[in-house]
Scaffold this active site. Structure first.
Site, mmCIF file in Angstrom:
data_model
loop_
_atom_site.group_PDB
_atom_site.id
_atom_site.type_symbol
_atom_site.label_atom_id
_atom_site.label_comp_id
_atom_site.label_asym_id
_atom_site.label_seq_id
_atom_site.Cartn_x
_atom_site.Cartn_y
_atom_site.Cartn_z
ATOM 1 N N ASP A 487 7.130 -6.660 -5.634
ATOM 2 C CA ASP A 487 5.869 -6.233 -6.235
ATOM 3 C C ASP A 487 5.923 -6.234 -7.757
ATOM 4 O O ASP A 487 4.894 -6.108 -8.414
ATOM 5 C CB ASP A 487 5.554 -4.794 -5.790
ATOM 6 C CG ASP A 487 4.825 -4.748 -4.465
ATOM 7 O OD1 ASP A 487 4.129 -5.703 -4.140
ATOM 8 O OD2 ASP A 487 4.979 -3.737 -3.752
HETATM 9 C C1 BGC Z 1 7.725 -0.190 -7.535
HETATM 10 C C2 BGC Z 1 7.796 -1.094 -6.339
HETATM 11 C C3 BGC Z 1 6.627 -0.869 -5.441
HETATM 12 C C4 BGC Z 1 5.332 -0.951 -6.246
HETATM 13 C C5 BGC Z 1 4.097 -0.748 -5.409
HETATM 14 C C6 BGC Z 1 6.386 -0.297 -8.209
HETATM 15 O O1 BGC Z 1 6.296 0.618 -9.274
HETATM 16 O O2 BGC Z 1 8.752 -0.524 -8.437
HETATM 17 O O3 BGC Z 1 9.024 -0.872 -5.662
HETATM 18 O O4 BGC Z 1 6.633 -1.835 -4.446
HETATM 19 O O5 BGC Z 1 5.355 -0.025 -7.298
HETATM 20 O O6 BGC Z 1 3.922 0.528 -4.977
HETATM 21 C C1 NOJ Z 2 8.403 -1.164 -2.344
HETATM 22 C C2 NOJ Z 2 7.180 -1.649 -1.636
HETATM 23 O O1 NOJ Z 2 6.748 -0.670 -0.712
HETATM 24 C C3 NOJ Z 2 7.457 -2.966 -0.929
HETATM 25 O O2 NOJ Z 2 6.266 -3.433 -0.352
HETATM 26 C C4 NOJ Z 2 8.018 -3.955 -1.886
HETATM 27 O O3 NOJ Z 2 8.292 -5.137 -1.172
HETATM 28 C C5 NOJ Z 2 9.267 -3.437 -2.572
HETATM 29 N N1 NOJ Z 2 8.977 -2.174 -3.171
HETATM 30 C C6 NOJ Z 2 9.807 -4.387 -3.625
HETATM 31 O O4 NOJ Z 2 9.004 -4.439 -4.751
#
Ligand code: BGC
Ligand code: NOJ
Length: 814
Positions: A487
């Site tokens: 993400d």
């Molecule tokens: C985090 C990710 C997460 C995303 C969406 C980001 O701040 O680092 O791990 O998937 O938020 O919630």
């Molecule tokens: C947490 C999110 O919930 C997941 O959807 C995502 O793939 C990982 N972070 C990596 O960014």
């Protein structure tokens, strides 16, 4: 250093020091009523939605940490001393402290001043309430006069509003007290038809509902004035912060034990039966009173507890294994499976890191969670799949999240995460392999929840697949959109404004940046879809999917290969990410893990080379980091990934969710030792001895462990609600132990360490119990199987044709 110990027999983790590095939590409830409970009785409860139906108040990131909970105080009538058997909130130096976190319950207690006390907290199945069973034992040689005070602080339902809108909320709080039961009814007078209640099995000598009167001015939960004085004053709250507190005075003979049951519950009345008498403002309690009376009875509470135990045993017994490795056994048999159910029940909503007011259900996350729980809750998995698919857009794209109460796609976050649609194929495929329930593909499912737009679920899968085909970039690789699995790899974002969301800001047209990871995922999901199509007799469909997969595979090998490993992506300028040519971020785990998991490069040495490079550049003693070198500063063209300091989260942290992709890749190469070694590095049980470094619970996975660039290398964060649970479970069970569901039956294909002499397992699969034993006779992964004594061809055990309910499978590895 350890703070407790595993009791595998009882399926419990026993914490023996209350001052754990962080609150070590557990979950109460597994249907509609939920609670978080820490090892010192901190936490809160909610009904279905942690944001909108919060029963009790909790202060995240407060000092001291973990503030607010299910607190009980005991006070000695002779000395006037008072303490909490759960250590918090008074933090007295109690003896024999222990917290037993079990499956759906926690038992917390200690000894102090000659009094032994512990409380068992749990939520009975099929009820919207929690039971606290307090047991008090007098160890003194003389009679003891003990007062017990049980306390909760109500939340005014909407947790976000409750924490911010004080100009209103300090006026709305209302309670009623009837027959010793405290009813919290804020906003019941207007649009709510639900209330909470707090009840006690003993005739309480007094109660309190005003927080100010309970605590006294400028005091915290550690030293409530009313407990210090030994007497509550039975006051009724008007506005401010309503609480529930009961006082029970006990006289205990030497050696005498007493039990008190407290209930905290939630109840909804039918709209037309809210008040009693009708037209009054008094809650109609007639519908809830029988439930309260039932569970205030200790015998009934014990029965409910036993039922809960059988429920969990039933779920976990679907797969049990006995290997030479204790950490594998206890994670697979108990904790990892349990954590998978927690991710199913709570998605990413409420933990010590997820505040309960944030995200809805992630499309990507929820589909992947299926891999870990589908065998334990197939009917609920079916429902989840249909809910998810109903939010899919007509383009085949997906809302990134949906809201559990409305089951609608979340417009604020929107769509355009170009990996999302493929996870629906992966999830449905896992469901079909587990259940053999092909009818799900014929279910009419709408797009964007629009009535009239229904097509069979199968068409949703096709649209998922085609979504990528109509979004290919300059190299023929999939366009990344807002982001892919990572993400934080926001290649179209280019944000320079503080506080802007990296995930929803888009400053580029998105026609250039491509993802090799999505390409690998496409190959994987395309093969799954083709297998599904050909089982349905749709051979032309299957052939066309496979043709597209083959095309994508060759594009990956041509434009997604960097010489020794798979590239990660191309950025908006068409430049490489995850290449030797880059200064930072030369190699990434996701594309290398997923491409090998998908079988790309297995025959020409590329998979071998890619995973060797992962081993060389990314693997550390605490797990495999996301990329190397870490980004040392913020890159406008990379997005959130470079917003994190090196070694944390997506910027070269150890993401425990993606480590299993490499483990699976290693099994595809036949490397059992390597796969299991990677598994062990992040296995929380194997890390128990370094709890002061790891800091999170040793019984569940954390999303992230700080990578080697971080000053706190090895420190975990964000435990419990993470895709890590499902993927590690799936990797160890289906690929390392190799007890794998397929569309045709149960495949047995272990790729285990060379030193293991074998293992045994039981697996209940489509109603049949498979008793599996694997014996190693040679160092390799070649397997010869017998089923009920008869050798079979290949390694897929088909369901017994004659209706046998138990099958013995023996495998010899050579
Ligand atoms: C985090 C990710 C997460 C995303 C969406 C980001 O701040 O680092 O791990 O998937 O938020 O919630
Ligand atoms: C947490 C999110 O919930 C997941 O959807 C995502 O793939 C990982 N972070 C990596 O960014």
């Amino acid at each position: 250093m350890k703070f407790g110990t595993f009791d595998d027999q009882s399926r419990e983790y026993v914490i023996t020091r209350p001052d754990t590095p962080l609150p070590w939590i557990n979950y109460l409830g597994c249907q509609e009523y939920f609670g978080i409970i820490s090892n010192t009785a901190g936490g809160y409860s909610f009904y279905r939605d942690a944001k909108l139906r919060r029963l009790t108040r909790y202060r995240y990131n407060n000092v001291p940490m973990d503030s607010g909970g299910r607190y009980i105080y005991l006070r000695d009538g002779e000395s006037g001393r008072f303490w909490s058997p759960s250590w918090q909130p008074t933090r007295h130096a109690a003896e024999n402290y222990s917290c037993r976190h079990g499956l759906g319950y926690s038992v917390i207690g200690s000894d102090y001043d000659g009094i032994r006390a512990h409380t068992r907290y749990f939520v009975p199945l099929d009820e919207n309430l929690e039971i606290w069973q307090l047991t008090v034992l007098n160890l003194h040689p003389a009679k003891a006069r003990i007062s017990a005070f049980a306390n909760i602080e109500f939340c005014l339902w909407d947790a976000q509003d409750d924490a911010t809108n004080f100009q209103r909320n300090f006026n709305t709080g209302q309670v009623e007290v009837e027959d010793g039961v405290i009813y919290h009814k804020t906003e019941y007078r207007e649009r709510r038809n639900h209330f909470a209640y707090f009840a006690c099995s003993e005739k309480a000598s007094a109660f309190e509902t005003r927080r100010d009167a309970f605590l006294g001015p400028y005091r915290g939960w550690d030293r409530p004035a009313a407990v210090e004085a030994g007497q509550l004053s039975s006051g009724i709250a008007h506005g401010w912060s309503p609480i529930g507190a009961h006082q029970v005075d006990l006289e205990l003979e030497p050696g005498e034990t007493r039990q008190i049951v407290f209930l905290l519950g939630y109840h909804e009345n039918p709209e037309d039966q809210k008040f009693d008498p009708p037209g009054s403002q008094t809650i109609n309690k007639s519908l809830v009173k029988p439930t309260i009376a039932k569970y205030l009875n200790a015998g009934q509470a014990d029965q409910a507890f036993a039922r809960l135990g059988s429920y969990w045993d039933g779920l976990l017994n679907i797969f049990q294994v006995d290997t030479p490795d204790i950490h594998t056994n206890r994670m697979v048999n108990i904790w990892n499976a349990y954590q998978c159910m927690a991710t199913f029940n709570l998605s990413r909503s409420a933990s010590f890191y997820e505040s309960g007011i944030g995200r809805g259900l992630g499309f990507r996350d929820s589909n992947q969670d299926l891999l870990g729980f589908v065998h334990m809750a197939p009917a609920r998995a079916r429902e989840r799949i249909l809910d998810l698919a109903s939010t899919q857009l007509p383009t085949g794209g997906a809302y990134h999240q949906y809201q559990p109460l409305t089951k609608r796609g979340n417009n604020d976050i929107g769509s355009g995460f170009n990996d999302d649609p493929h996870w629906l194929i992966v999830g449905v495929s896992a469901y079909l392999k587990e259940t053999g329930d092909w009818t799900i593909l014929d279910e009419p499912v709408p797009y964007d929840n629009a009535p009239g737009s229904e097509t069979p679920l199968y068409e949703h899968l096709e649209r998922s697949f085609n979504y990528t085909l109509s979004r290919l970039g300059p190299h023929g690789l999939p366009l990344i959109g807002r982001a892919d699995w990572n993400d934080c790899l926001n290649l179209n974002c280019f944000s320079s404004t503080p506080g802007q969301s990296f995930q929803t800001t888009t400053n580029k047209d998105g026609k250039v940046a491509e993802s090799v990871f999505i390409a690998g995922l496409f190959v994987h999901s395309g093969r799954e879809l083709a297998a599904i199509a050909s089982r349905r007799g749709l051979n032309a469909d299957a052939a066309s999917y496979l043709a597209e997969v083959a095309k994508m595979e060759s594009v990956i090998l041509e434009h997604g290969w960097d010489g020794d490993w798979f590239l990660r992506a191309y950025n908006d300028f068409g430049g490489k990410i995850g290449s030797k040519e880059c200064e930072e971020g030369k190699i990434f785990i996701e594309s290398n893990g997923y491409c090998t998991l998908a079988g790309i490069g297995l025959n020409d040495g590329k998979a071998l080379s890619a995973l060797a490079a992962v081993g060389e550049h990314l693997a550390t003693r605490h797990g495999i980091v996301v990329q190397q070198p870490a980004y040392s500063h913020y890159y406008l063209e990379m997005g959130e990934i470079s917003s994190y300091p090196p070694g944390y989260k997506e910027n070269a942290g150890i993401f425990c969710h993606v480590n299993p992709w490499v483990m699976i890749g290693e099994t595809r190469l036949g490397h059992g030792d390597r796969a299991h070694d990677y598994y062990t590095r992040i296995n929380p049980s194997a890390r128990e001895e370094i709890s002061e470094l790891h800091r999170c619970e040793p019984y569940v996975y954390a999303q992230m462990i700080a990578g080697k660039d971080a000053p706190t290398f090895g420190e975990a964060k964000n435990s419990w609600l993470t895709g890590t649970a499902a993927w590690n479970y799936y990797a160890i069970v289906q690929w390392i132990l190799g007890v794998r569901t397929t569309l045709d039956g149960l495949e047995i294909a272990p790729v285990i360490p060379a030193s293991w002499r074998g293992f045994t397992a039981t697996r209940i699969f489509r109603g049949v119990a498979y008793k599996i034993s694997i014996e190693r006779k040679g160092p390799g992964n070649q397997i010869a199987l017998t089923v009920d004594g008869a050798p079979i061809e290949g390694n897929v055990v088909a369901p017994p044709a004659d209706g046998r309910k138990e099958v013995t499978v023996k495998g010899v590895l050579s």
